[in-house]
Enzyme design. Structure first.
Site, mmCIF file in Angstrom:
data_model
loop_
_atom_site.group_PDB
_atom_site.id
_atom_site.type_symbol
_atom_site.label_atom_id
_atom_site.label_comp_id
_atom_site.label_asym_id
_atom_site.label_seq_id
_atom_site.Cartn_x
_atom_site.Cartn_y
_atom_site.Cartn_z
ATOM 1 N N SER A 32 0.800 -1.229 0.000
ATOM 2 C CA SER A 32 0.000 0.000 0.000
ATOM 3 C C SER A 32 0.826 1.268 0.000
ATOM 4 O O SER A 32 0.323 2.343 -0.319
ATOM 5 C CB SER A 32 -0.939 0.017 1.213
ATOM 6 O OG SER A 32 -0.193 -0.026 2.422
ATOM 7 N N ASP A 40 -4.164 8.046 7.477
ATOM 8 C CA ASP A 40 -4.965 7.113 8.258
ATOM 9 C C ASP A 40 -4.031 6.444 9.260
ATOM 10 O O ASP A 40 -2.880 6.841 9.386
ATOM 11 C CB ASP A 40 -5.725 6.115 7.368
ATOM 12 C CG ASP A 40 -4.829 5.171 6.578
ATOM 13 O OD1 ASP A 40 -3.636 5.048 6.921
ATOM 14 O OD2 ASP A 40 -5.316 4.553 5.609
ATOM 15 N N HIS A 70 -0.937 4.963 7.131
ATOM 16 C CA HIS A 70 -0.323 5.551 5.944
ATOM 17 C C HIS A 70 -0.084 7.048 6.089
ATOM 18 O O HIS A 70 -0.912 7.756 6.671
ATOM 19 C CB HIS A 70 -1.206 5.304 4.715
ATOM 20 C CG HIS A 70 -1.497 3.863 4.480
ATOM 21 N ND1 HIS A 70 -2.679 3.259 4.900
ATOM 22 C CD2 HIS A 70 -0.764 2.890 3.877
ATOM 23 C CE1 HIS A 70 -2.650 1.973 4.561
ATOM 24 N NE2 HIS A 70 -1.509 1.728 3.942
#
Length: 351
Positions: free
Chosen positions: A36, A326, A329
């Protein structure tokens, strides 16, 4: 002594100097593998709960569009592509909005939630690294049909390959489920991952890659999610996890040195994102941040993916004040600073 803060104008000047230093780029494309930290939206079209193709993700991306990037805006491959004189974003290979003409100068095969260990990708049913390589082989065939064999092989040989993963192997897999802990001590698991990493890079080399930038693990003990669960440590960083990250990154460097000697023509560089990220976390005000313990989205303590809702009244108004978007991240601003720290080295080694 006065300390220079990393203000928006300094970001702009830094980026201008980076771009101004570029002569004719010898990098015709940016090709991305990993998790990610670099996924541009491949998870959008697979059967997994780990997605981010909805607001507030992407609210600061061009047009306010959620793309599947786990961020409020752009991620490191986007900034790196732009610095090499290519497009300002690197599209996801599985995104139906793009085709081989778009992918000729940059393509992303990364999948949020994946790791070197196949068991890691199985946790949330995301794309394992062997499958990312299969998509890359498919891309090669399409690129040769699009550009012709000679030109396509030149692109594949001269492209810069960005590889970024490893965090999920520890946080999503090893420290969450007992299976790997029953098989390995953490040092043995690090070695297991190093073997898998070396095998992956060897396969990538065998498919024609020669310029590879490998990013290790960030200060994963300081992610908001880890702080939230560190109740006994008064919600400070989990230094045990940071020490594992440093140890693992050191082993990556040793492996990279070995592969550079063994594989003729390989230029494998370690992109040291740990130190700059750690500096931002330890002294956020120097970089213009106000909040580091919690993320922008929701309460900032545990929200990620579908828990990061546009309807949450707690989501921050200005993500540039936050190190994290978040609970797992970084914000676009953090990505920008980290990328600008890495780009001069990449330009020196690969252009």
């Amino acid at each position: 002594m006065a300390v220079l803060t990393y203000t928006p104008w300094l970001l702009a000047i830094t980026e201008f100097l980076i771009l101004a230093s570029i002569t004719k780029s010898e990098v015709p494309a940016i090709i991305v593998f990993g998790d990610s930290s670099v996924d541009a939206g491949n998870n959008n079209v697979i059967a997994t709960l780990l997605k981010s193709n909805f607001r507030p993700y992407g609210r600061d991306f061009a047009g306010g569009r959620p793309t599947g990037r786990f961020c409020n805006g752009r991620i490191p491959p986007d900034f790196i592509s732009e610095a090499f004189g290519l497009k300002p974003t690197v599209p996801a290979y599985l995104d139906p909005a793009y085709n081989i003409a778009d992918f000729a100068t940059g393509v992303c095969f990364a999948s949020a939630g994946t790791g070197y260990d196949n068991a890691t990708s199985a946790v949330l049913n995301v794309i394992p690294m062997w499958k990312e390589l299969e998509y890359y082989k498919d891309y090669q065939n399409k690129l040769r049909a699009h550009l012709g064999n000679k030109k396509a092989n030149e692109v594949l040989r001269e492209a810069l390959y960005l590889v970024s993963l490893g965090t999920n192997d520890f946080l999503e897999n090893y420290y969450t489920f007992p299976t790997r802990r029953a098989q390995f001590t953490v040092q043995q698991y690090e070695d297991f991952l190093i073997t898998l990493s070396g095998n992956f890079l060897g396969e990538l080399y065998g498919l024609g890659a020669r310029k590879i930038s490998l990013t290790g693990v960030p200060p994963m003990g300081c992610l908001p999610l880890e702080r939230t669960t560190n109740i006994m440590g008064h919600h400070g960083c989990m230094e045990k996890y940071n020490n594992v990250a440093l140890e693992f990154n050191g082993k990556l460097k040793t492996m990279a040195s070995r592969l550079n000697k063994e594989l003729h023509g390989l230029r494998l560089e370690i992109a040291d994102a740990y130190n700059i990220f750690n500096q931002i976390i330890r002294r956020p005000s120097l970089y213009g941040f106000e909040v580091v313990e919690k993320a922008c989205c929701g309460t900032g303590t545990f929200e990620m993916s579908y828990l990061c809702s546009d309807q949450s009244p707690f989501t921050c108004k200005d993500a540039d004040k936050y190190v994290f978007w978040d609970s797992f991240h970084p914000t676009e601003k953090t990505n920008h600073i980290i990328s600008n720290h890495l780009i001069p080295h990449l330009l020196e080694k690969f252009r």
